[in-house]
Design an enzyme around this catalytic site. Structure first.
Site, PDB file in Angstrom:
ATOM      1  CB  SER A 134      -0.859  -0.013   1.264  1.00 22.85           C
ATOM      2  OG  SER A 134      -1.356   1.258   1.554  1.00 22.85           O
ATOM      3  CD  GLU A 136      -2.179   5.304   4.418  1.00 18.00           C
ATOM      4  OE1 GLU A 136      -1.658   5.571   5.503  1.00 18.00           O
ATOM      5  OE2 GLU A 136      -2.833   6.132   3.752  1.00 18.00           O
ATOM      6  CE1 TYR A 158      -4.491  -1.389   5.321  1.00 20.91           C
ATOM      7  CE2 TYR A 158      -3.064   0.314   4.381  1.00 20.91           C
ATOM      8  CZ  TYR A 158      -3.889  -0.784   4.222  1.00 20.91           C
ATOM      9  OH  TYR A 158      -4.102  -1.288   2.966  1.00 20.91           O
TER      10      TYR A 158
HETATM   11  P1  GDP Z   1      -7.256   5.500   2.959  1.00 20.95           P
HETATM   12  O1  GDP Z   1      -6.482   6.484   2.133  1.00 20.95           O
HETATM   13  O2  GDP Z   1      -6.885   4.096   2.696  1.00 20.95           O
HETATM   14  O3  GDP Z   1      -7.269   5.854   4.383  1.00 20.95           O
HETATM   15  O4  GDP Z   1      -8.780   5.589   2.397  1.00 20.95           O
HETATM   16  P2  GDP Z   1     -10.064   6.345   2.944  1.00 20.95           P
HETATM   17  O5  GDP Z   1     -11.053   6.323   1.838  1.00 20.95           O
HETATM   18  O6  GDP Z   1     -10.532   5.782   4.257  1.00 20.95           O
HETATM   19  O7  GDP Z   1      -9.573   7.835   3.225  1.00 20.95           O
HETATM   20  C1  GDP Z   1      -9.082   8.677   2.192  1.00 20.95           C
HETATM   21  C2  GDP Z   1      -8.872  10.082   2.732  1.00 20.95           C
HETATM   22  O8  GDP Z   1     -10.128  10.666   3.048  1.00 20.95           O
HETATM   23  C3  GDP Z   1      -8.046  10.172   4.027  1.00 20.95           C
HETATM   24  O9  GDP Z   1      -7.142  11.244   3.891  1.00 20.95           O
HETATM   25  C4  GDP Z   1      -9.079  10.510   5.089  1.00 20.95           C
HETATM   26  O10 GDP Z   1      -8.569  11.266   6.191  1.00 20.95           O
HETATM   27  C5  GDP Z   1     -10.038  11.356   4.273  1.00 20.95           C
HETATM   28  N1  GDP Z   1     -11.382  11.464   4.862  1.00 20.95           N
HETATM   29  C6  GDP Z   1     -12.067  12.631   5.071  1.00 20.95           C
HETATM   30  N2  GDP Z   1     -13.258  12.379   5.632  1.00 20.95           N
HETATM   31  C7  GDP Z   1     -13.347  11.027   5.774  1.00 20.95           C
HETATM   32  C8  GDP Z   1     -14.384  10.167   6.267  1.00 20.95           C
HETATM   33  O11 GDP Z   1     -15.433  10.623   6.699  1.00 20.95           O
HETATM   34  N3  GDP Z   1     -14.136   8.822   6.227  1.00 20.95           N
HETATM   35  C9  GDP Z   1     -12.958   8.301   5.735  1.00 20.95           C
HETATM   36  N4  GDP Z   1     -12.796   6.975   5.704  1.00 20.95           N
HETATM   37  N5  GDP Z   1     -11.968   9.098   5.266  1.00 20.95           N
HETATM   38  C10 GDP Z   1     -12.152  10.445   5.282  1.00 20.95           C
END
Ligand code: GDP
Length: 335
Positions: A134, A136, A158
């Site tokens: 990832s 990440e 993660y």
């Molecule tokens: P990730 O990149 O694997 O963590 O995928 P996510 O879809 O969970 O998050 C993508 C981005 O969206 C990250 O930078 C989060 O901080 C941002 N984000 C903003 N609001 C939200 C929310 O309500 N839910 C999630 N899951 N992410 C959010």
């Protein structure tokens, strides 16, 4: 199943990527074996869970939290390729269960690499291993886009678990196993679970368009992510399994958008332009640490695997939003 069909062992089959991957493998005549968690009843239903209804998939009960059982399964199944897509899939959840994340997204990978390597040593049959790594692992990278050479410096539980697994893949490659890591940037589809920001947005935008009257509460709207189309990313992992040489590859579109760009594009797909009035910041979704921009340079995968992304940002958002609109029209519920 013909005697000499290539055999794959897939973890994470009920996830978004696992479901697309198994469809592609079955379509190409593979013998597909899947790890399925023992207590099905306690598992959250995922949008991709119906994949298990396909009788051609051979299911093996087990758990990524049980390394010795994973090793025994690999010994029994004798796969030609292990696709490891399982684990805690969301960064958000890893903050709630950091130790479990280390176990199922980190230690489990070592157990499978070791079992694959041992089987290869003892049987003389080559085993390939494709790890869903990832973006990440790069954490808050100081430069964008990131490449395969970017320093590994995770900022979430993660990312740390994936970074450990990533290192172990490199170590086993040195040891003679054809193990590769696909460094996957965010990749989306209508099969994304609702706790990822993209699907959360498209499902709630569909509800708002249908007159729910609710507002959409989000965390960091400024975060920029390189969002691609999940089936393209699965195609990359298949290309890695087919490649002669094992290696690590960034899989990304190379273009980043902010969360608010995604929100705007989803509202635009249902004909709503004044999206700000439907959105508010909900502190519960703001993370302890969050990379400001993740954007990958997939030049190496383009060059060496002939891979390229086929669906661009606006179209991904439109497809996901249309899917959620049609789900609501059909039964008024989300899975
Ligand atoms: P990730 O990149 O694997 O963590 O995928 P996510 O879809 O969970 O998050 C993508 C981005 O969206 C990250 O930078 C989060 O901080 C941002 N984000 C903003 N609001 C939200 C929310 O309500 N839910 C999630 N899951 N992410 C959010």
């Amino acid at each position: 199943m013909p005697e000499n069909s290539p055999r794959a062992f897939v973890t994470g089959i009920t996830g978004q990527d696992g479901s697309y991957l198994s469809e592609q493998l079955l379509g190409a005549g593979w013998d597909v074996h899947a790890l399925v968690r023992r207590e099905q009843g306690s598992e959250p239903a995922t949008p991709a869970a119906p994949v298990l209804l396909d009788q051609r998939i051979r299911q093996h009960r087990g758990d990524l939290a049980d390394p010795s059982q994973l090793a025994a399964l690999i010994q029994d199944i004798q796969p030609g390729v292990v696709f490891n897509l399982g684990g805690i899939s969301s960064v958000a959840r890893s903050w709630e269960e950091p130790a479990l994340t280390a176990q199922v997204s980190g230690v489990a990978v070592t157990a499978m690499l070791e079992a694959a390597w041992r089987f290869q040593e003892n049987s003389g049959k080559p085993v390939k291993f494709v790890q869903a790594s990832s973006a990440e692992i790069f954490g808050s990278a100081t430069h964008s886009p990131q490449t395969e050479e970017t320093a590994i410096r995770p900022v979430s539980p993660y990312g740390a678990a994936k970074a450990y697994a990533h290192s172990m893949v490199d170590i086993y490659r040195e040891r003679g196993l054809a193990a590769s890591s696909a460094i996957l940037y965010n990749h989306e589809s209508p099969r994304r679970p609702l706790d990822f920001v993209t699907r959360k947005i498209t499902s709630q935008v569909a509800a708002i368009a249908a007159g729910s009257g609710e507002r959409l509460g989000l965390g960091n709207l400024e975060a920029r992510r390189d969002w691609g189309w999940a089936p393209d990313f699965v195609d990359a992992m298949l290309r890695m399994a087919a490649a002669e040489t094992a290696d690590d590859y960034i899989i990304a579109t190379g273009t980043a958008h902010s969360v608010s760009d995604f929100v705007a594009a989803s509202f635009a797909a249902v004909g709503i332009e004044d999206w700000e009035e439907h959105v508010f910041i909900d502190q519960r979704f703001v993370r302890p640490a969050d990379a400001s921009e993740m954007r990958g340079d997939a030049s190496k995968a383009r060059r060496q695997l002939g891979w390229e992304p086929t669906v661009e940002f606006k179209e991904i958002v439109a497809r996901m939003t249309r899917h959620d609109v049609s789900l609501l029209e059909k039964d008024g519920l989300h899975e």
